[in-house]
Write a protein that holds these residues in place. Sequence first.
Motif, PDB file in Angstrom:
ATOM      1  N   GLU A  52       0.805  -1.223   0.000  1.00 54.68           N
ATOM      2  CA  GLU A  52       0.000   0.000   0.000  1.00 54.68           C
ATOM      3  C   GLU A  52       0.839   1.275   0.000  1.00 54.68           C
ATOM      4  O   GLU A  52       0.386   2.322  -0.474  1.00 54.68           O
ATOM      5  N   PHE A  57      -2.984   6.785  -3.198  1.00 56.67           N
ATOM      6  CA  PHE A  57      -4.149   6.960  -2.334  1.00 56.67           C
ATOM      7  C   PHE A  57      -4.044   6.209  -1.013  1.00 56.67           C
ATOM      8  O   PHE A  57      -4.609   6.638  -0.021  1.00 56.67           O
ATOM      9  N   LEU A  58      -3.338   5.093  -1.008  1.00 57.24           N
ATOM     10  CA  LEU A  58      -3.336   4.244   0.169  1.00 57.24           C
ATOM     11  C   LEU A  58      -2.054   4.354   0.980  1.00 57.24           C
ATOM     12  O   LEU A  58      -2.003   3.948   2.132  1.00 57.24           O
ATOM     13  N   LEU A  67      -4.208   6.156   4.279  1.00 57.35           N
ATOM     14  CA  LEU A  67      -5.534   5.745   4.735  1.00 57.35           C
ATOM     15  C   LEU A  67      -5.472   4.563   5.699  1.00 57.35           C
ATOM     16  O   LEU A  67      -6.455   4.206   6.312  1.00 57.35           O
ATOM     17  N   ARG A 188      -9.400  12.068  -4.625  1.00 48.94           N
ATOM     18  CA  ARG A 188      -9.628  11.645  -3.241  1.00 48.94           C
ATOM     19  C   ARG A 188     -10.969  12.158  -2.743  1.00 48.94           C
ATOM     20  O   ARG A 188     -11.731  11.440  -2.094  1.00 48.94           O
ATOM     21  N   THR A 191     -14.027  10.123  -4.257  1.00 47.39           N
ATOM     22  CA  THR A 191     -14.074   8.667  -4.146  1.00 47.39           C
ATOM     23  C   THR A 191     -15.398   8.163  -3.587  1.00 47.39           C
ATOM     24  O   THR A 191     -15.853   7.074  -3.933  1.00 47.39           O
ATOM     25  N   GLY A 217      -4.406   3.054  -6.365  1.00 44.55           N
ATOM     26  CA  GLY A 217      -5.209   2.729  -5.187  1.00 44.55           C
ATOM     27  C   GLY A 217      -6.553   3.427  -5.170  1.00 44.55           C
ATOM     28  O   GLY A 217      -7.308   3.306  -4.200  1.00 44.55           O
ATOM     29  N   ALA A 218      -6.907   4.142  -6.253  1.00 47.26           N
ATOM     30  CA  ALA A 218      -8.158   4.911  -6.269  1.00 47.26           C
ATOM     31  C   ALA A 218      -9.379   4.005  -6.146  1.00 47.26           C
ATOM     32  O   ALA A 218     -10.331   4.336  -5.425  1.00 47.26           O
ATOM     33  N   ASP A 221      -9.628   2.659  -2.646  1.00 45.40           N
ATOM     34  CA  ASP A 221     -10.016   3.775  -1.792  1.00 45.40           C
ATOM     35  C   ASP A 221     -11.519   3.992  -1.847  1.00 45.40           C
ATOM     36  O   ASP A 221     -12.207   4.088  -0.821  1.00 45.40           O
ATOM     37  N   ARG A 224     -13.431   1.066  -0.262  1.00 47.14           N
ATOM     38  CA  ARG A 224     -13.354   1.120   1.197  1.00 47.14           C
ATOM     39  C   ARG A 224     -14.339   2.139   1.766  1.00 47.14           C
ATOM     40  O   ARG A 224     -15.072   1.845   2.721  1.00 47.14           O
TER      41      ARG A 224
END
Length: 262
Positions: A52, A57-58, A67, A188, A191, A217-218, A221, A224
């Motif tokens: 990650e 993003f992560l 995150l 971000r 999302t 990682g979008a 993200d 999640r």
Amino acid sequence: MTATATVAWLLAPVHDLLALVLPRSCPGCDAPDVTLCRRCRRLLSGPPRRCEEGTVFLGVDDQLPALGLPVWTLADYTGPVRRVVLAWKSGGRADLDRPVAALMAGAVAGLAGDLLADPVPDRGDPALVVVPAPSGWRRRWRRRLVALTLARAVAQSLAQESGRSVWVADLLRRRGGSGHALGARARRRSTGAAVRCLGPVPEGTACLLVDDVVTTGATLDAARVSLQRAGANVLGAVVLAATAAPGENASALRLSHRPGVD
């Protein structure tokens, strides 16, 4: 849907059937008469490693804070691994479903202790729900839901390894644009609207996300955020391959091999 798209959708089952019966070569290295050669299999055999921090993003970023979502990957998304994944998800190679799913299942078995450490839930509830990342409408029309294929393999492996109840729930759907033209900060902020959950889930339900590839990682993200708003407790994610962080030497390139060698 355009006429071309309609024809492609109608022919997709025929294409997938032919992929199962016609001779194929390994998509990673072009080794003949084999669906996936032994060396390319080894590149996707794990063990899973955390990745990650290599995503926008992560991971940790000067402007976008982490995150805190653990993500495990089997391999770097480059070289033979990238060619295998692209052939499987976009090249109509339905014959790769079984070997790729088996590689994922074998690799994630060792994560059972990390993901299923809490006490067994009461009332027959699952100890873990495996949720595939959302697929676009084109893949749903074609029924090429590779994330769902991987999720089923992950759930079966973790259930067998732990002896506990692990379910698969295809809860997520994409909506709106992909947001690729936006900057990192704008993506971000958007999302929460990029992915929707089909409905509420029992409060605190332990969920594990599964996808084929993580790049920025979008998608993870957005998934999640959507699951947490629905009431879930997202423990992390498992992906088949991850784009290496800038400046890193990709392991798949270090382990590349000659075409045609099994």
